[in-house]
Design a protein around this motif. Structure first.
Motif, PDB file in Angstrom:
ATOM      1  N   HIS B  45       0.839  -1.201   0.000  1.00 25.26           N
ATOM      2  CA  HIS B  45       0.000   0.000   0.000  1.00 25.26           C
ATOM      3  C   HIS B  45       0.875   1.253   0.000  1.00 25.26           C
ATOM      4  N   VAL B  88      -7.021  -2.760  14.055  1.00 25.94           N
ATOM      5  CA  VAL B  88      -7.738  -1.515  13.805  1.00 25.94           C
ATOM      6  C   VAL B  88      -6.753  -0.391  13.516  1.00 25.94           C
ATOM      7  N   GLU B  89      -5.672  -0.313  14.319  1.00 27.21           N
ATOM      8  CA  GLU B  89      -4.674   0.733  14.100  1.00 27.21           C
ATOM      9  C   GLU B  89      -4.063   0.588  12.704  1.00 27.21           C
ATOM     10  N   ILE B  90      -3.688  -0.642  12.349  1.00 20.90           N
ATOM     11  CA  ILE B  90      -3.080  -0.871  11.033  1.00 20.90           C
ATOM     12  C   ILE B  90      -4.081  -0.510   9.940  1.00 20.90           C
ATOM     13  N   GLY B  91      -5.355  -0.889  10.146  1.00 19.18           N
ATOM     14  CA  GLY B  91      -6.374  -0.600   9.147  1.00 19.18           C
ATOM     15  C   GLY B  91      -6.550   0.895   8.933  1.00 19.18           C
ATOM     16  N   VAL B  92      -6.574   1.658  10.035  1.00 16.31           N
ATOM     17  CA  VAL B  92      -6.717   3.112   9.934  1.00 16.31           C
ATOM     18  C   VAL B  92      -5.526   3.690   9.175  1.00 16.31           C
ATOM     19  N   PHE B  94      -3.538   2.126   6.966  1.00 16.01           N
ATOM     20  CA  PHE B  94      -3.673   1.711   5.555  1.00 16.01           C
ATOM     21  C   PHE B  94      -4.552   2.690   4.787  1.00 16.01           C
ATOM     22  N   ALA B  95      -5.724   2.945   5.385  1.00  9.72           N
ATOM     23  CA  ALA B  95      -6.714   3.769   4.692  1.00  9.72           C
ATOM     24  C   ALA B  95      -6.161   5.167   4.462  1.00  9.72           C
ATOM     25  N   LEU B  96      -5.467   5.700   5.480  1.00  9.42           N
ATOM     26  CA  LEU B  96      -4.908   7.043   5.342  1.00  9.42           C
ATOM     27  C   LEU B  96      -3.858   7.073   4.219  1.00  9.42           C
ATOM     28  N   LEU B  98      -3.527   5.082   1.618  1.00 10.54           N
ATOM     29  CA  LEU B  98      -4.166   4.957   0.298  1.00 10.54           C
ATOM     30  C   LEU B  98      -4.864   6.252  -0.082  1.00 10.54           C
ATOM     31  N   GLY B  99      -5.499   6.894   0.912  1.00 11.04           N
ATOM     32  CA  GLY B  99      -6.179   8.158   0.647  1.00 11.04           C
ATOM     33  C   GLY B  99      -5.197   9.214   0.147  1.00 11.04           C
ATOM     34  N   LEU B 100      -4.005   9.249   0.749  1.00 10.27           N
ATOM     35  CA  LEU B 100      -2.975  10.177   0.291  1.00 10.27           C
ATOM     36  C   LEU B 100      -2.580   9.851  -1.148  1.00 10.27           C
ATOM     37  N   VAL B 102      -4.467   8.684  -3.440  1.00 15.91           N
ATOM     38  CA  VAL B 102      -5.509   9.226  -4.319  1.00 15.91           C
ATOM     39  C   VAL B 102      -5.269  10.713  -4.570  1.00 15.91           C
TER      40      VAL B 102
END
Lengths: 275, 275
Positions: B45, B88-92, B94-96, B98-100, B102
């Motif tokens: 990611h 949950v921490e890793i998931g948050v 990851f999402a951040l 990937l969002g960057l 984008v």
């Protein structure tokens, strides 16, 4: 202010985007609370990735995108639920298997997108979300999915909560552990399919995990935490859509960025209170 | 076949893939053995965001990838040493990330004419047929370096992976070794982006190792087998994609790998039944 609101809702596609975003945020906020409680973030990640070939395949074969998402996400939720609790658990082999399936599913989605001619637009909007082009039919389908998923969750909510907090005690009290666990993964599949329509398959955590994780930092009571989670999800999706409309920033970046800031603030608030 | 090798782009693709497959196969074997498949997922990611950031700001792509993955490897290593970060921490996170990614894509696309905006899709799903002779040479050198590093630390790393406490008691510096290993993985991952794309690195790393572990329990044989399987998958993927141009090369590789994984799982099941 009023002018800005008028402008925001002047177009049908923006009204649809807000309706879809609101529905997804409510569903994902509640389901996400159970995801965080049960530590099933990675199951969520996997289901979301499976959504990519689901959506791409649906577009390729001329079916509604949301239908493709919903069918593949719930089917794999069922699959993970049924296969995931084998007799012997080898965690390393299991994570290798999940990695293998994820990579194959992403590859398959890429194949579908490249078979379909609109290569770039397709990849980006399916993976990273878009608020353009949500149709009224999709909003209706989304509402129907949300109603079904929430009704199912209301039905299994209490025993599921019990089970999530203390599995041995719940099993001893006669709660049907396996059926509930599988049932929850199916509901999770529906929630992810709905969320992926707005945030894209790779960014569902923005509405599924971030608000629930933040709510979990702020309040302890389950019912209240679910409400807070929904509220934070609505803030994320509404402000994301609004900023995205008035600026050129992509919706996927905005929802994850806002979600992360909210999560970080919630963590800090908890630490300040603890100190 | 002669026709296939007559194309320079094909020779470059085969050369680069050969080196990268060998390195990914060996590194992947340790990843699965150490239960770090999800760390590789995180790296992939990050690689995506690093790659598109480099495109957006006009920096050398490999350099951007390398900086991003190495930073992430250091961060992951220190996190796992300090406190085991949860799902949950890793998931948050990851999402951040990937969002960057984008955001960087949209900066890149708006900075270029639309004709040149395929770069982003290349970062996501690979652009193996676009590798230049110079890039192929770099890939081979980097891969040879990575394989040599892995072979040098193979013995203590195997020991530390199987029984970390006993290895530490023998005077092996487990933490340093683990950190060095993740650094090698980061370098391999940033090279592998050219072949499979950032999203499919996990397939090239985790799947060959999963297949090898289904077939043998001996570590060095498994390592060699894993590298061999990665090689077979990349070669046959490239050939398939050459013969059937509608198949993207990275999908063809993932399909071959997935097929091999299913076959090896079947063989394992039959062996278990017989014994």
């Amino acid at each position: 202010m009023i002018d800005a609101l008028d402008q925001l809702f002047a177009y049908q596609f923006m009204q649809n985007a807000f309706l879809a975003g609101t529905t997804a945020a409510v569903l994902a906020g509640i389901v996400g609370y159970f995801v965080v409680l049960r530590g099933e973030a990675f199951a969520g990640h996997t289901l979301a990735i499976v959504g990519f070939p689901g959506a791409a395949g649906a577009i390729l074969f001329g079916l509604p995108q949301l239908l493709g998402l919903a069918v593949l996400c719930t089917a794999s939720g069922l699959g993970i639920g049924v296969l995931g609790r084998g007799a012997v658990r080898d965690r390393h082999a299991e994570s290798a298997a999940i990695g293998t399936i994820q990579a194959f599913m992403l590859g398959l989605g890429f194949l579908f997108v490249s078979l379909y001619k609109g290569l770039l637009e397709g990849v980006y909007s399916i993976l990273f979300g878009t608020f353009l082009g949500v149709t009224s039919a999709q909003v209706l389908l989304l509402l129907a999915i949300a109603v079904v998923a929430l009704a199912a969750l209301a039905l299994i909510g209490r025993p599921l909560l019990y089970l999530s907090v203390d599995e041995p005690a719940a099993a001893a009290a006669g709660v049907p552990v396996r059926v509930l666990s599988i049932g929850f993964l199916v509901v999770l599949g529906l929630a992810i399919a709905s969320t992926a329509l707005i945030t894209g398959a790779l960014l569902v955590f923005a509405l599924l995990v971030m608000p629930a994780a933040a709510a979990n930092q702020l309040v302890a009571r389950p019912g209240l935490a679910m409400l807070v989670s929904v509220g934070l999800g609505l803030i994320i999706v509404w402000s994301g859509l609004t900023i995205s409309y008035f600026s050129d920033l992509p919706i996927g970046f905005l929802v994850t960025g806002i979600g992360f800031v909210i999560y970080a603030i919630a963590r800090m608030a908890r630490q300040l209170r603890g100190a | 076949m002669d026709v296939m090798f007559a194309h320079e782009f094909m020779r470059n693709a085969l050369l680069a893939s050969t080196g990268i497959a060998l390195a990914a196969g060996v590194a992947g074997y340790f990843l699965v053995l150490r239960g770090q498949v999800f760390a590789a997922d995180a790296l992939s990611h990050v690689a995506f965001t690093g790659g598109v950031a480099a495109l957006a700001f006009g920096v050398n792509e490999f350099f951007g990838l390398l900086v991003a993955t190495v930073l992430a490897a250091v961060l992951l290593n220190s996190l796992s040493v300090a406190s085991r970060a949860g799902d949950v921490e890793i998931g948050v996170f990851f999402a951040l990330i990937l969002g960057l990614g984008v955001l960087f894509i949209s900066i890149y696309v708006s900075g270029h004419s639309t004709s040149n905006s395929t770069g982003g899709a290349g970062v996501l799903f690979g652009s193996v047929f676009g590798i230049s002779a110079g890039q192929a040479r770099t890939a081979v050198f980097v891969s040879i370096g990575a394989v040599v590093c892995l072979l040098v630390i193979a013995r203590p790393l195997l020991f530390a992976s199987v029984d970390s406490a006993a290895a530490a008691a023998q005077g092996i510096r487990v933490g340093v070794l683990g950190g060095a290993f993740l650094l090698v993985v980061a370098v391999v991952a940033s090279e592998a982006v050219q072949v499979t794309g950032a999203l499919l690195i996990l397939g090239l790393m985790a799947t060959p190792a999963a297949v090898a572990r289904n077939l043998t329990t001996r570590p060095y044989a498994g390592m060699a087998l894993s590298a061999g399987i990665a090689l077979v998958a990349t070669w046959s993927g490239l050939t398939l994609s050459y013969l059937v141009p509608t198949l993207p090369p990275s999908f063809a590789m993932m399909a071959v790998l997935f097929g091999l994984y299913l076959i090896s799982t079947g063989i394992l099941a039959m062996q278990k039944e017989r014994s």
